[in-house]
Design an enzyme around this catalytic site. Structure first.
Site, PDB file in Angstrom:
ATOM      1  N   CYS A  59       2.248  13.771   2.912  1.00 35.82           N
ATOM      2  CA  CYS A  59       2.304  12.704   1.904  1.00 35.82           C
ATOM      3  C   CYS A  59       2.303  11.396   2.686  1.00 35.82           C
ATOM      4  CB  CYS A  59       3.586  12.840   1.080  1.00 35.82           C
ATOM      5  SG  CYS A  59       3.949  11.391   0.048  1.00 35.82           S
ATOM      6  N   GLU A  88      10.418   4.555  -2.052  1.00 35.14           N
ATOM      7  CA  GLU A  88      10.069   3.432  -2.942  1.00 35.14           C
ATOM      8  C   GLU A  88      11.290   2.544  -3.200  1.00 35.14           C
ATOM      9  OE1 GLU A  88       7.110   2.360  -4.381  1.00 35.14           O
ATOM     10  OE2 GLU A  88       5.947   3.869  -3.326  1.00 35.14           O
ATOM     11  N   HIS A 137       3.568   8.639   2.107  1.00 31.00           N
ATOM     12  CA  HIS A 137       4.865   7.936   2.161  1.00 31.00           C
ATOM     13  C   HIS A 137       5.693   8.368   3.381  1.00 31.00           C
ATOM     14  CE1 HIS A 137       4.155   6.845  -2.067  1.00 31.00           C
ATOM     15  NE2 HIS A 137       5.218   6.066  -2.010  1.00 31.00           N
ATOM     16  N   ASP A 141      -2.952   4.339  -3.441  1.00 27.23           N
ATOM     17  CA  ASP A 141      -1.847   5.298  -3.425  1.00 27.23           C
ATOM     18  C   ASP A 141      -1.033   5.041  -4.690  1.00 27.23           C
ATOM     19  OD1 ASP A 141       0.017   7.229  -2.370  1.00 27.23           O
ATOM     20  OD2 ASP A 141       1.328   5.562  -1.848  1.00 27.23           O
ATOM     21  N   SER A 142      -0.005   5.865  -4.898  1.00 30.91           N
ATOM     22  CA  SER A 142       0.879   5.623  -6.037  1.00 30.91           C
ATOM     23  C   SER A 142       1.805   4.431  -5.764  1.00 30.91           C
ATOM     24  CB  SER A 142       1.728   6.873  -6.286  1.00 30.91           C
ATOM     25  OG  SER A 142       2.469   7.175  -5.112  1.00 30.91           O
ATOM     26  N   CYS A 200      -3.687   9.025  -0.467  1.00 30.01           N
ATOM     27  CA  CYS A 200      -2.726   9.774  -1.281  1.00 30.01           C
ATOM     28  C   CYS A 200      -3.112  11.250  -1.240  1.00 30.01           C
ATOM     29  CB  CYS A 200      -2.775   9.247  -2.711  1.00 30.01           C
ATOM     30  SG  CYS A 200      -1.796  10.218  -3.856  1.00 30.01           S
TER      31      CYS A 200
HETATM   32  N1  DGL Z   1       1.797   9.043  -1.239  1.00 30.00           N
HETATM   33  C1  DGL Z   1       1.198   9.972  -2.122  1.00 30.00           C
HETATM   34  C2  DGL Z   1       0.828  11.265  -1.446  1.00 30.00           C
HETATM   35  O1  DGL Z   1       0.397  11.216  -0.315  1.00 30.00           O
HETATM   36  C3  DGL Z   1       1.841  10.101  -3.507  1.00 30.00           C
HETATM   37  C4  DGL Z   1       3.292  10.414  -3.528  1.00 30.00           C
HETATM   38  C5  DGL Z   1       3.871  10.371  -4.938  1.00 30.00           C
HETATM   39  O2  DGL Z   1       3.652   9.394  -5.643  1.00 30.00           O
HETATM   40  O3  DGL Z   1       4.547  11.336  -5.307  1.00 30.00           O
HETATM   41  O4  DGL Z   1       0.876  12.321  -2.004  1.00 30.00           O
END
Ligand code: DGL
Length: 288
Positions: free
Chosen positions: A200, A168, A202, A28-29, A91
């Protein structure tokens, strides 16, 4: 291409001799993929896992398609080098923007998170809201996937640019986060959605905040649950399920390992040891 210390040349023997014992790679990011990792622990407790967080380049959700494809090529090349047997895209932004392109370039099985999430959504509701990064929302990946499965449901998407930075920065319980969430949910509540998809990885970290703003009738869908179920099926299909005890999860990030280790504690219940991986310095420095 990389600088990495303990990861080089360690699990390759498993990959060659007993492919079942090779790890699953997830990325993931940043900390979003930990919501997928928790599902892997729950549903596939025998699997060894390598987690990569591209924290030097988070957030992905405001990046262009070309950037995301370039990041995916770097991450998947690195994953391949670690001897993983399968990659789970933890992600949505990467799945939405780059999966189609990169899956043709790598021989590894690479699992998409969007389709399993879309399938779960249509099983739950008829009026479906999707909250996602701006890039995922703009791609319409969820809308297309959902309507392809069932053209009779209704779908509304909202891009939520502030969520990933707030998560984050560990500002989940900050009153400002609830205010932002209220504003993002407003157009969906006006449509009287019965189902809300975390578009997402996150966002499941925000569940308590979102839940407090939604009526109890609204079902929350976490695609992480469903991509891991798909992963289990795929492992069985390929004869790759590990029956041996797993190795400890290995964590690597492109940014600050200490910072990731500290934020990992609250989501994982333990403080992970985190390695730093540097892809081409030019690729990273050009983009910052
Ligand atoms: N968690 C990731 C997603 O599901 C990336 C979110 C991001 O870095 O903007 O899209």
């Amino acid at each position: 291409m990389y600088s990495s210390s303990i990861f080089e040349g360690n699990l390759h023997d498993f990959a060659d001799q007993e492919p079942q014992r090779a790890p699953i790679g997830i990325f993931d990011s940043g900390v979003g993929g930990l919501t997928v990792l928790r599902q892997l622990y729950r549903q596939l407790p025998n699997e060894s896992i390598i987690y990569f967080g591209d924290t030097a380049r988070v957030p992905y959700g405001i990046r262009s398609k070309a950037e995301i494809i370039q990041f995916m090529r770097e991450i998947l090349t690195w994953m391949e080098k670690q001897g993983v047997k399968m990659v789970v895209m933890a992600c949505n932004t990467s799945s939405a923007l780059a999966l189609e392109t990169v899956s043709e370039e790598f021989s590894l099985p690479i699992l998409d998170i969007i389709l399993p999430g879309a399938r779960a959504a249509v099983q739950q509701g008829r009026r479906i809201g999707v909250i996602a990064t701006p890039a995922t929302a703009k791609s319409n990946a969820y809308k297309h996937a959902i309507l392809e499965i069932d053209p009779n449901v209704q779908v509304w998407q909202v891009g939520c640019p502030e969520f990933v930075p707030l998560i984050e920065q560990n500002r989940i319980h900050d009153p400002y986060t609830a205010e932002v969430a209220r504003a993002y949910l407003e157009p969906l509540l006006e449509k009287e959605i019965d189902t809300l998809v975390h578009g997402c990885t996150h966002y499941p970290h925000l569940t308590p905040v979102l839940r407090s703003l939604l009526s109890s009738q609204v079902q929350l869908i976490d695609p992480a649950v469903h991509v891991v179920a798909a992963c289990a099926q795929e492992l069985d299909l390929l004869g790759l399920r590990n029956t041996h005890p797993p190795l400890p999860t290995r964590f690597a990030v492109s940014g600050c390992p200490q910072q990731f280790s500290q934020s990992g504690l609250q989501w994982l219940g333990y403080t992970p040891m985190v390695e730093e991986v540097c892809f081409t310095d030019t690729a990273i420095s050009q983009l910052q």
